[in-house]
Every structure is written in C-alpha cells, then in structure tokens.
Design an enzyme around this catalytic site. Structure first.
Site, short mmCIF file in Angstrom:
data_model
loop_
_atom_site.label_atom_id
_atom_site.label_comp_id
_atom_site.label_asym_id
_atom_site.label_seq_id
_atom_site.Cartn_x
_atom_site.Cartn_y
_atom_site.Cartn_z
CB SER A 1 -0.37 -0.10 1.01
OG SER A 1 -0.34 0.34 2.55
CG ASP A 2 0.93 5.83 -1.30
OD1 ASP A 2 2.47 5.93 -1.00
OD2 ASP A 2 0.86 6.53 -2.09
CD1 TRP A 3 5.08 4.83 5.04
CD2 TRP A 3 4.67 3.46 3.16
NE1 TRP A 3 6.37 4.30 5.00
CE2 TRP A 3 5.82 3.46 3.66
CE3 TRP A 3 4.65 3.77 1.99
CZ2 TRP A 3 6.43 2.16 3.26
CZ3 TRP A 3 4.93 1.73 0.76
CH2 TRP A 3 6.55 1.36 1.68
N GLY A 4 -0.25 5.27 4.45
CA GLY A 4 -1.61 5.08 4.44
C GLY A 4 -2.73 5.74 3.77
#
Length: 719
Positions: free
Chosen positions: A231-234
């Site tokens: 995932s992208d961060w968050g």
C-alpha cells in the site's frame, strides 16, 4: 508455492504471519527471528535512495552516510527516449539501494501525465502509455539486477495530488485499458517488477486498496501477477475489504504499528472467523517469494549483490542521461551553440540557475552527494575564458516550501491545500529591484543565459500547481530581458509542461528539461557551448494555454476519455505550442525510402509480427547527433472512435555527418489494437492503416499504408 516457502509458512504462528503483512517500522515489516525470516526494508524513491529515518519517528538518522547520487527525474528520463539509458539509470538506482542496505526501492513512478498541473508529474514519465511502458520495463530490469525489488507506483489512476486521498476516479473502460493501465502491464509483464504500490485515491467508489477489480480481477487474474502489492503509506482504510481485495503489505505514516488495519484488527477478525486465513498464507508466500527473489533468504542468499553508491562511473552515466534529457525547443538563426572562444562576458539570470532541487519534492527527496547547478556548470566550462556574472532576476516569496523539511510526511494524510500565490504587495519592491538589476546586467554582457522555471514549491508531492503560468513574475522579466537582448538563451526547468506562449514567438533559443539530476547543470552548459548535440524529445505536449487541455479537473471525472495530450490536440486539430516528441538538434536529418513488408499472414497470435516497416535516416548536417525516429499509427475509417495518431514505436540512433542508417520496426497486432469493451479484450480490426514516421507527432516525414486482412480478437495488451 515453492516447497521451502510452504514449509516456512506451515511453521509460522498466526501472529507471526500477521506480523509480515504490516509495517513494524516506518519503512519495514517485522522479522520472524525464530524462523530466520528477515524484515523487508524499503526506501523511497524514484529520484534516488532517500535518507534514513528512525524506525518510529519521522526524524533523520545515519545522516553521515546517506548522501547518494541524485537521479534524473522520470519526466527527464522519458525525454531521452532511450531504452538502454533507462536500464542503465535503473541499474544505478538498484545498485545504490542495495548499497544502502535496502530490499525494495519505491520506484519507478509511471502515472500518466493527464494534466500539466499535477505536482508530481516530474516523478512520472509521459502522457503516452507506450513510451512510458517501454522505458519502465527496462528501468525495472536495471533495478532488479542488483537483488533489489522495484515497486512500481501508483497503481492506479493517481493523476493528481489535489484531494489525492479521497478523489473518486470515474473513468470509462477504454480509457482505463488504453491509457492508464498499459504501462503498468509492461512493468509487471516485461519488467517483472517484484512489487507494486497501490494508490491513495478511490476508483468508482471504493479506495483502490479495496478495489478487487483492480488488485485481483485485473492484476492477479488477468495479468497473472505474482508479486507483492504494497500500500502507499496510509492508503489502507479497512481490514476485511483491503485484505480480501488484494493488498499484501500495509504501510502507513503513523507509529502505532500494532493498530494498523492488518495488525491487531486483523488478528481480531481471524479470531472471530470473519476472514479466510488461506488468503493470509498467500500474502505471506508472496512476501517470502520476494525475499527469495532478491536473495535475502533461500539457497542463493550468500550470492546476493552487496551494491555500492556514489561511484564515479555512475555519475558519468547520469551525465550521459542528463545530456540526452535536455530538449532544444527552438533555435532560430542558429543562436545555439555558443562559440565560447568569442565570449568575454556572460550574464546568467534567474533564481533557478543557483537553486538546488534534490532535497525537496516530498518522498522523492534525496540528500545528494553533490548537485551541479546551471550557474556552476556554466562556470565550470566558461569561467576560465569569460567573466561570469549572476543576477537572480525574480523573487521567490514561498521559499519555505522548498527547504526539504522532512516533517511534512507525518502530516501528509492531511494535505489538502495548494501553494499560495506569489504576488503579495509587500514583496513588490524586492521584485522591481531584482528585475532592474537583471536588465542592467543583460545590457552589459556579451551573451545572456536565462535559467528559470519551477522549484520545489511547485514540483512536489502533496500539491498540484494552481496555475499553468511561470511563477514569480518570470513572464514579465523575460519580456523585459528580450527587449534589450533578443538573442537571449532561455532554459526552463519544470516537472511537466508549462506555459511558454508569452515569449516563445519572440525568443530565438529555448531549452527545456525536467530535473536532469546531479549532473544536470554541467550537461546544460555542454549543450549551450556545443560540446554536446542535444537529442531530447518532449514526452508531453506543451499546450498554448491551459484551456486547450481538456483533461484538467480535480473532481475525478475523466470526461475526456481517451483524449488527453497529443491524442486530443492531433485528433481535434488544436495546435500545441510544442508537440509531443518535438526536439531539435544542431544537425538535420533526412527521412526517406519507407517500406512495408508483410511478415505473417493472418494468424490470431498477438505475439507474431504482422509487418516490418523500414526507412532510411541520413544526417545531412555538419555535426554528429542522435535522432529519435517515431512511428505513429492512424486507422483509416475505423469501426469505433479512435485517436487520429498513436505512438507505436520509436528508435534512437546515432549518426555522424553524411552517414545514413536503415531503421526498422516490427509491428504486432497490438500496434493496431484498441480495447473492446464487449469482449473485455484488445482487438485489431481488419482494414487499412496509415503508418506515419516522423521526428515528432506534428512533424511526420514519411507515410505508407498497410492492410490487415483479418481481425485479431484476443490480444493481451497494447504494449
């Protein structure tokens, strides 16, 4: 699943399995010490290996050993139109990531330039999926030679920074499959990227991290991808939905690692029998397979590359890349190159001539070992013969946004506002004084070199530009300078297209580049002084004005469908100021002798060539140079609405004066195809097609007709 990986998974507890699939530090997952399973250590980013952070704080660490090579940007790499260079630059990035002890480098970025205002376009490559796909496949191959995983991003449809965390992208199936997915397909099919990053945005309602259609139906089932989805961060907002949609490893910007959606909430869901644990085993298997592929575990772990960073050989390669990335947009009256032996004084004007850009831009920031600015590069080559004078020319009144402050990341999930304007009245006196100083200097020197464009207030993660214009009143400054020095050389740096219309018709010489890395200032000087012949070509169109760009809106509705960039300008007869593929040289090339030869007769395989197209290119000028020969296909009387021209081949060649070379292209059914929504496959219809060969999309030199005698109805991809 490999036997050894299955044995590891069977030996793990549920808690140990869960610890593998979420962050246990800001850039790593957990290790399972009991079974000798090490963590996956990740790092940004596409322009070089980012500096280290503490495990659970956005505070830099190891600062004395984090200085690295600053790569050319994605848009700059695409400007080279050179697949071999893409692999070489990728090799440096992978080698430096390995040398810094990383397992995954969060790169390359390949989202399509849908609008010139996207603040992150500099990281990405092009408005065209074919150009992007061909380059990214080779770049990934270069990275992964070093036993480091590439993580291609952001899958998918992350084409704006404004409201990037919530924007719901509504795009029709043809645009999805013809524009926004092909480069990702090339990245996983031909580049064989070991990992891929899912984006922040929503897609037709759900977040991409919850989109089974993108992450499972397309990526896993249709493309047969077996790598890790990070995932992208968050970017993860749920446990069950993201877990079942296809995210393998959840990362975020916060420090409460046990409370990530794939941590304690997942264990609770397992205890309540709310989710299938077979999926957990599959995720762990993919993560362990990545570790095995990069030789961090398994029988080859003693053979893993050790990597290295800041090698002088790497800097020479990056210099070559920077040379080929700079685009000569205009050269009236052969203003360039400058004969330095006849120049006694040089005026270098523009804040961008001295501004360093590596330490900024969001997650692409790096602590560069060095960065040669344009002023430094000019001084390095001309300082012994000429008096070098400098004036900033314009006032940068939002410098706080360009400082490379790392604390933005912890609050990055709250970003919503754009950059404020730069015309505050209290700065007017400063601006007027700087303009007056620059104009006076221009009057006094033999030649004037203007270096302007954008800085990290505008080319940055988290924000889109709010204007297509040059900031800080540069248009006025350039106009005033051209009044006194109509022969002024103009060099513009920007992450993507920017408005040059106010002075393009008056200026004699204009150069453009998009952050050409640590050696960029030297490469620019070499081109200005004729030591290098420019060969860059635009990877994006430069519209005359923003209203000519039909795709700019931030509500997520992609109403323009297929018609972005040159597909719109060429199909709708809207002339661009500088067209896709445009780029001049200090020599001239003659195109001749186009031929089409049938290769195979009517098979249904998308792998077999249909025809071979060839032509002859001759250097008819006085200096050696490199030319990018571009092939575009135009369907004649198509059965479905299609753009008038689409790039389907390019070759970059080197020619000495008076030398010629035959260039050939092998065209498969994919070159003629479009996405058929009804069959959910690409198809190429029988009929007539025009093959266009040229130096740019608006500079077609040769044409020939070919005929497909049969329909091709089961094509896997456009690339």
């Amino acid at each position: 699943m490999d036997t050894d990986i299955k044995e590891l998974i069977d030996s793990m507890t549920t808690e140990e399995k869960v610890s593998l699939i979420h962050g246990a530090g800001l850039f790593r997952n957990a290790q399972v010490s009991r079974l000798n399973i090490p963590p996956v250590i990740m790092s940004d980013g596409p322009l070089g290996v980012r500096f280290d952070f503490k495990d659970s704080e956005w505070i830099r660490t190891n600062e004395d050993r984090c200085k690295v090579s600053w790569m050319i940007s994605g848009a700059s790499l695409a400007s080279t139109w050179n697949e071999k260079l893409a692999e070489e630059v990728g090799n440096i990035l992978g080698m430096e990531a390995r040398g810094r002890g990383k397992d995954v480098i969060l790169a390359p970025g390949i989202n399509i330039h849908r609008t010139p205002l996207c603040g992150r376009n500099f990281e990405y490559m092009s408005e065209d999926p074919y150009l992007t796909g061909m380059l990214v496949a080779r770049q990934i191959q270069g990275i992964q030679k070093n036993d480091v995983a590439a993580c291609v991003k952001h899958f998918a449809l992350n084409n704006q920074e404004t409201n990037r965390l919530e924007v719901d992208v509504l795009v029709d199936e043809r645009a999805l499959y013809e524009l926004y997915l092909p480069a990702f397909y090339a990245a996983v099919k031909y580049g064989k990227s070991y990992s891929i990053m899912c984006s922040y945005n929503r897609f037709r309602g759900p977040y991409v991290s919850e989109s089974r259609y993108l992450l499972t139906d397309i990526l896993r089932n249709k493309w047969h991808y077996d790598g890790v989805v990070i995932s992208d961060w968050g970017a993860v907002h749920s446990t069950k939905e993201s877990y079942e949609a296809g995210v393998d490893l959840e990362m975020s910007v916060t420090y409460d690692f046990d409370n990530y959606f794939f941590a304690n909430p997942l264990l609770e869901a397992i205890d309540n029998n709310e989710i299938c644990t077979d999926i957990l085993d599959e995720k762990c298997a993919r993560i362990l397979s990545l570790l095995k592929r990069i030789k961090k575990i398994g029988p080859d772990k003693d053979k893993r590359s050790r990597g290295a960073y800041n090698l002088t050989s790497s800097h020479e390669t990056l210099l070559n890349a920077a040379r080929e990335a700079i685009v000569l947009l205009k050269n009236e009256d052969r203003t360039l190159p400058v004969d330095i032996s006849k120049v006694k004084s040089i005026a270098v004007i523009g804040d961008s001539a001295t501004r360093k850009l590596s330490l900024g831009g969001g997650s692409s920031e790096v602590d560069a070992l060095f960065e040669i600015t344009p002023l430094m590069g000019i001084s390095m080559l001309a300082g012994g013969l000429s008096d070098i004078n400098y004036a900033p020319g314009y006032y940068v009144d939002n410098e706080e946004h360009t400082s490379g402050d790392v604390n933005w990341q912890a609050q990055s999930l709250d970003f919503s506002e754009g950059i404020s304007g730069d015309d505050a009245s209290e700065n007017l006196a400063k601006k007027e004084a700087l303009l007056e100083e620059a104009v006076q200097l221009a009057k006094e020197c033999d030649i004037v070199i203007y270096v302007g464009g954008l800085n990290r207030s505008h080319d940055t993660e988290g924000f889109d530009r709010t204007s297509y214009e040059l900031p800080y009143g540069q248009d006025l400054l350039i106009d005033e300078l051209l009044e006194v020095r109509p022969d002024m050389i103009i060099s513009i740096n920007s992450g993507s297209a920017i408005n040059l219309s106010s002075f393009a018709h008056k200026a004699k010489a204009i150069l453009w580049n998009s952050m050409s890395g640590m050696m960029g200032g030297l490469a620019l000087a070499e081109i200005i002084f004729g030591m290098i012949n420019p060969s860059g070509k635009l990877p994006v169109s430069f519209p005359e004005k923003l209203s000519d760009c039909q795709s700019y809106n931030t509500d997520g509705n992609y109403r323009e469908g297929l018609y972005i960039g040159y597909r719109y300008y060429e199909s709708k007869n809207v002339p661009a100021l500088y067209a896709f593929g445009h780029g001049l040289s200090y020599t001239d090339y003659e195109y001749s002798d186009i031929k089409a030869e049938a290769v195979s007769a009517g098979t249904q395989s998308d792998a077999d060539a249909i025809c071979n197209i060839s032509c002859t290119i001759k250097n008819i000028g006085a200096v050696s140079g490199k030319e990018t020969v571009q092939l575009y296909i135009s369907p004649v009387n198509p059965n479905i609405d299609r753009p008038r021209l689409e790039l389907k081949g390019f070759k970059k060649i080197y020619l000495e004066p008076s030398r010629s070379q035959e260039v050939s292209f092998e065209l498969t059914p994919a070159a003629f195809a479009y996405y058929d929504v009804e069959s959910a496959l690409y198809r190429a219809d029988s009929g007539s097609y025009i093959i266009n060969i040229g130096s740019a999309v608006d500079d077609i030199r040769l044409q020939i007709n070919v005929t497909l005698d049969t329909d091709y109805t089961n094509i896997a991809s456009l690339i």
